[in-house]
Design a protein around this motif. Sequence first.
Motif, PDB file in Angstrom:
ATOM      1  N   GLY A   1     -15.556 -15.916  35.300  1.00  0.00           N
ATOM      2  CA  GLY A   1     -16.348 -15.035  36.142  1.00  0.00           C
ATOM      3  C   GLY A   1     -15.560 -13.909  36.786  1.00  0.00           C
ATOM      4  N   LEU A   2     -14.258 -13.829  36.515  1.00  0.00           N
ATOM      5  CA  LEU A   2     -13.424 -12.774  37.090  1.00  0.00           C
ATOM      6  C   LEU A   2     -13.293 -11.610  36.117  1.00  0.00           C
ATOM      7  CD1 LEU A   2     -10.479 -14.937  38.523  1.00  0.00           C
ATOM      8  CD2 LEU A   2     -12.554 -14.210  39.710  1.00  0.00           C
ATOM      9  N   ASP A   3     -13.263 -10.389  36.653  1.00  0.00           N
ATOM     10  CA  ASP A   3     -12.993  -9.246  35.786  1.00  0.00           C
ATOM     11  C   ASP A   3     -11.479  -9.106  35.606  1.00  0.00           C
ATOM     12  OD1 ASP A   3     -11.906  -7.801  38.006  1.00  0.00           O
ATOM     13  OD2 ASP A   3     -13.889  -7.027  38.515  1.00  0.00           O
ATOM     14  N   ASP A   4     -11.062  -8.181  34.735  1.00  0.00           N
ATOM     15  CA  ASP A   4      -9.638  -8.064  34.414  1.00  0.00           C
ATOM     16  C   ASP A   4      -8.789  -7.759  35.639  1.00  0.00           C
ATOM     17  OD1 ASP A   4      -9.985  -8.693  31.796  1.00  0.00           O
ATOM     18  OD2 ASP A   4      -9.842  -6.640  31.027  1.00  0.00           O
ATOM     19  N   GLN A   5      -9.285  -6.904  36.525  1.00  0.00           N
ATOM     20  CA  GLN A   5      -8.512  -6.562  37.707  1.00  0.00           C
ATOM     21  C   GLN A   5      -8.337  -7.774  38.616  1.00  0.00           C
ATOM     22  OE1 GLN A   5      -6.725  -3.913  38.375  1.00  0.00           O
ATOM     23  NE2 GLN A   5      -6.044  -4.934  40.266  1.00  0.00           N
ATOM     24  N   GLN A   6      -9.396  -8.551  38.779  1.00  0.00           N
ATOM     25  CA  GLN A   6      -9.296  -9.760  39.601  1.00  0.00           C
ATOM     26  C   GLN A   6      -8.320 -10.760  38.977  1.00  0.00           C
ATOM     27  OE1 GLN A   6     -13.554 -10.541  39.599  1.00  0.00           O
ATOM     28  NE2 GLN A   6     -13.657 -10.193  41.812  1.00  0.00           N
ATOM     29  N   LYS A   7      -8.325 -10.839  37.659  1.00  0.00           N
ATOM     30  CA  LYS A   7      -7.399 -11.751  36.984  1.00  0.00           C
ATOM     31  C   LYS A   7      -5.949 -11.333  37.214  1.00  0.00           C
ATOM     32  CE  LYS A   7     -10.658 -13.199  33.393  1.00  0.00           C
ATOM     33  NZ  LYS A   7     -11.025 -13.165  31.956  1.00  0.00           N
ATOM     34  N   VAL A   8      -5.700 -10.031  37.189  1.00  0.00           N
ATOM     35  CA  VAL A   8      -4.350  -9.538  37.454  1.00  0.00           C
ATOM     36  C   VAL A   8      -3.943  -9.861  38.890  1.00  0.00           C
ATOM     37  CG1 VAL A   8      -2.945  -7.459  37.724  1.00  0.00           C
ATOM     38  CG2 VAL A   8      -4.387  -7.735  35.703  1.00  0.00           C
ATOM     39  N   VAL A   9      -4.876  -9.688  39.829  1.00  0.00           N
ATOM     40  CA  VAL A   9      -4.587 -10.007  41.234  1.00  0.00           C
ATOM     41  C   VAL A   9      -4.229 -11.481  41.380  1.00  0.00           C
ATOM     42  CG1 VAL A   9      -5.591 -10.195  43.541  1.00  0.00           C
ATOM     43  CG2 VAL A   9      -5.987  -8.138  42.179  1.00  0.00           C
ATOM     44  N   VAL A  10      -4.990 -12.352  40.710  1.00  0.00           N
ATOM     45  CA  VAL A  10      -4.698 -13.789  40.757  1.00  0.00           C
ATOM     46  C   VAL A  10      -3.304 -14.059  40.195  1.00  0.00           C
ATOM     47  CG1 VAL A  10      -5.308 -16.030  39.767  1.00  0.00           C
ATOM     48  CG2 VAL A  10      -7.091 -14.561  40.716  1.00  0.00           C
TER      49      VAL A  10
ATOM     50  N   GLY B   1      -4.380 -16.385  28.289  1.00  0.00           N
ATOM     51  CA  GLY B   1      -4.797 -15.830  27.006  1.00  0.00           C
ATOM     52  C   GLY B   1      -4.280 -14.421  26.795  1.00  0.00           C
ATOM     53  N   ASP B   2      -5.139 -13.566  26.255  1.00  0.00           N
ATOM     54  CA  ASP B   2      -4.756 -12.176  25.981  1.00  0.00           C
ATOM     55  C   ASP B   2      -5.134 -11.228  27.116  1.00  0.00           C
ATOM     56  OD1 ASP B   2      -3.757 -12.881  23.487  1.00  0.00           O
ATOM     57  OD2 ASP B   2      -5.723 -12.672  22.532  1.00  0.00           O
ATOM     58  N   SER B   3      -5.524 -11.767  28.249  1.00  0.00           N
ATOM     59  CA  SER B   3      -5.926 -10.917  29.365  1.00  0.00           C
ATOM     60  C   SER B   3      -4.708 -10.204  29.949  1.00  0.00           C
ATOM     61  CB  SER B   3      -6.603 -11.754  30.456  1.00  0.00           C
ATOM     62  OG  SER B   3      -5.639 -12.512  31.165  1.00  0.00           O
ATOM     63  N   PRO B   4      -4.931  -9.096  30.666  1.00  0.00           N
ATOM     64  CA  PRO B   4      -3.807  -8.388  31.310  1.00  0.00           C
ATOM     65  C   PRO B   4      -3.044  -9.271  32.292  1.00  0.00           C
ATOM     66  CG  PRO B   4      -5.800  -7.036  31.333  1.00  0.00           C
ATOM     67  CD  PRO B   4      -6.214  -8.392  30.865  1.00  0.00           C
ATOM     68  N   ALA B   5      -3.666 -10.352  32.734  1.00  0.00           N
ATOM     69  CA  ALA B   5      -3.010 -11.249  33.687  1.00  0.00           C
ATOM     70  C   ALA B   5      -1.749 -11.865  33.102  1.00  0.00           C
ATOM     71  CB  ALA B   5      -3.981 -12.350  34.118  1.00  0.00           C
ATOM     72  N   ARG B   6      -1.760 -12.125  31.816  1.00  0.00           N
ATOM     73  CA  ARG B   6      -0.599 -12.760  31.181  1.00  0.00           C
ATOM     74  C   ARG B   6       0.632 -11.860  31.277  1.00  0.00           C
ATOM     75  NH1 ARG B   6      -0.722 -16.453  26.212  1.00  0.00           N
ATOM     76  NH2 ARG B   6       1.471 -16.727  25.652  1.00  0.00           N
ATOM     77  N   ALA B   7       0.470 -10.604  30.894  1.00  0.00           N
ATOM     78  CA  ALA B   7       1.592  -9.667  30.952  1.00  0.00           C
ATOM     79  C   ALA B   7       2.033  -9.438  32.392  1.00  0.00           C
ATOM     80  CB  ALA B   7       1.198  -8.345  30.297  1.00  0.00           C
ATOM     81  N   ALA B   8       1.065  -9.339  33.303  1.00  0.00           N
ATOM     82  CA  ALA B   8       1.401  -9.117  34.714  1.00  0.00           C
ATOM     83  C   ALA B   8       2.185 -10.297  35.273  1.00  0.00           C
ATOM     84  CB  ALA B   8       0.123  -8.898  35.524  1.00  0.00           C
ATOM     85  N   PHE B   9       1.788 -11.500  34.898  1.00  0.00           N
ATOM     86  CA  PHE B   9       2.444 -12.704  35.406  1.00  0.00           C
ATOM     87  C   PHE B   9       3.891 -12.778  34.934  1.00  0.00           C
ATOM     88  CE2 PHE B   9       3.665 -17.162  35.105  1.00  0.00           C
ATOM     89  CZ  PHE B   9       3.288 -17.656  36.338  1.00  0.00           C
ATOM     90  N   THR B  10       4.111 -12.685  33.627  1.00  0.00           N
ATOM     91  CA  THR B  10       5.463 -12.852  33.092  1.00  0.00           C
ATOM     92  C   THR B  10       6.381 -11.703  33.503  1.00  0.00           C
ATOM     93  OG1 THR B  10       4.717 -11.852  31.013  1.00  0.00           O
ATOM     94  CG2 THR B  10       4.702 -14.246  31.144  1.00  0.00           C
ATOM     95  N   ALA B  11       5.857 -10.478  33.486  1.00  0.00           N
ATOM     96  CA  ALA B  11       6.688  -9.326  33.844  1.00  0.00           C
ATOM     97  C   ALA B  11       7.096  -9.377  35.310  1.00  0.00           C
ATOM     98  CB  ALA B  11       5.941  -8.024  33.548  1.00  0.00           C
ATOM     99  N   THR B  12       6.151  -9.707  36.183  1.00  0.00           N
ATOM    100  CA  THR B  12       6.453  -9.758  37.616  1.00  0.00           C
ATOM    101  C   THR B  12       7.429 -10.887  37.922  1.00  0.00           C
ATOM    102  OG1 THR B  12       4.200  -8.966  38.046  1.00  0.00           O
ATOM    103  CG2 THR B  12       5.434  -9.818  39.920  1.00  0.00           C
ATOM    104  N   LEU B  13       7.266 -12.006  37.243  1.00  0.00           N
ATOM    105  CA  LEU B  13       8.153 -13.147  37.470  1.00  0.00           C
ATOM    106  C   LEU B  13       9.575 -12.823  37.025  1.00  0.00           C
ATOM    107  CD1 LEU B  13       7.807 -16.035  38.578  1.00  0.00           C
ATOM    108  CD2 LEU B  13       7.581 -16.820  36.219  1.00  0.00           C
ATOM    109  N   ASP B  14       9.708 -12.202  35.855  1.00  0.00           N
ATOM    110  CA  ASP B  14      11.041 -11.861  35.356  1.00  0.00           C
ATOM    111  C   ASP B  14      11.706 -10.803  36.236  1.00  0.00           C
ATOM    112  OD1 ASP B  14      10.633 -13.643  33.333  1.00  0.00           O
ATOM    113  OD2 ASP B  14      10.208 -12.145  31.789  1.00  0.00           O
TER     114      ASP B  14
END
Length: 418
Positions: free
Chosen positions: A133-142, A336-349
Amino acid sequence: MSADSALEVPTTGVEFNTRQIQAILASIVPPLTLQSYEATELGYNNRVHFLKTQNGLDLVLKAGGRYWKRQKTEAEVAGVLTVRKLCSEHIRVPRILGFSSRKGSELGGTPIPWEWILSERIHGASLNDAWAGLDDQQKVVVAEKLVSIIIHMRTDITLQSLGLDQQDTACYGNLSLTPPDLNITWPGHDHLSFRFDDPSMKSNIYISNILNGPPPSRTYLQYVHSLLEAEINQLELQENRSKFANTLTEQRLPRLRSLLGRIHEHPALLHLEKSGNWQPVFTHGDFQPPNIFISPPKSEKDDQVDLTILDWEWSGFFPPHIEWDAGIYNLVDFFGDSPARAAFTATLDTAGIKSPGTIPQGEWESAVKITRLTECVVPWWLGGYPDDGGEGPTRKILEEKRMEAVLELDGLLSFFDA
């Protein structure tokens, strides 16, 4: 009976009745009175009850499962207390009202058969249920908020901040409210209640035994050695032979003992010890979508995403890869392939947190493999498959699962024999 129905889980037969719940609520400071409750099917290691009190509180009562031992209850309470004490502004956790880490206790003349933890109920949905139920921007925020939580876990909660960095203090192990030297003889807390209006809820925190495993360790190589030694000892126990061991497994014992004797001189493991990348870090131990709760916005205009981290029963100080093996890999796959994945790994690294992206690949592989090897000696995941002693369906499943573990163990032993 089907093979699936014969599979036993920790919550089989575990449930509180009305009288027991009333006794628990009456023991809380200040006392509470039950209005209604629901015993749910939620939880794997514990039975979750939703309670409503007459003064309007929504609570969760967790009954420790059949395999639940004192230390697991205390690890969860200690984990929550640690977060509330050191970084409550950055990591939201449920408030705990009371707990008991002793089975077979008694409150007001009422027998309480299970260990228990009483806490506030967090309303909302798990990340599993809310994600679609979240849009891409909300997923990135999470995703970014989850990285922030991990960063604060690593930087705010340290051995130093807990006063556990003395030279003779063990560093690797689960959290507990009990000093490790009392683990064998001390039976646990009969009952401990916190005022639910007290935000501090302070208590002594210790690093204790690894859950269902060896005593805490001071160095990385001691940690690896104690894990493997404990599993070899378990394999050799007579009562475990029918469940976990067969001729194929026992044939691996000489190789396992040989590796145990070489832990402190094995080149790959010595390199891990010397690199400094495997010092213990504060670990949730099950950091994945079912244990991440999203609370609904307070109003339609509020776009704030509030996350609460639940189920701290595996919390402790462990090498960095443990958090990934126990949850973060699943979390990244969940994105998955959502922008959240890239945001998570990049921010963590970028934050410099020790992860597969910041630790040399060879080191990471060796650390993961030696830990996995210890898990394959006496596989915990075979514990729910009854051995019916015959040729029935559960026996067939047990043999298949056992063979999978043996084959994996062979591959891991070969890696460290090279």
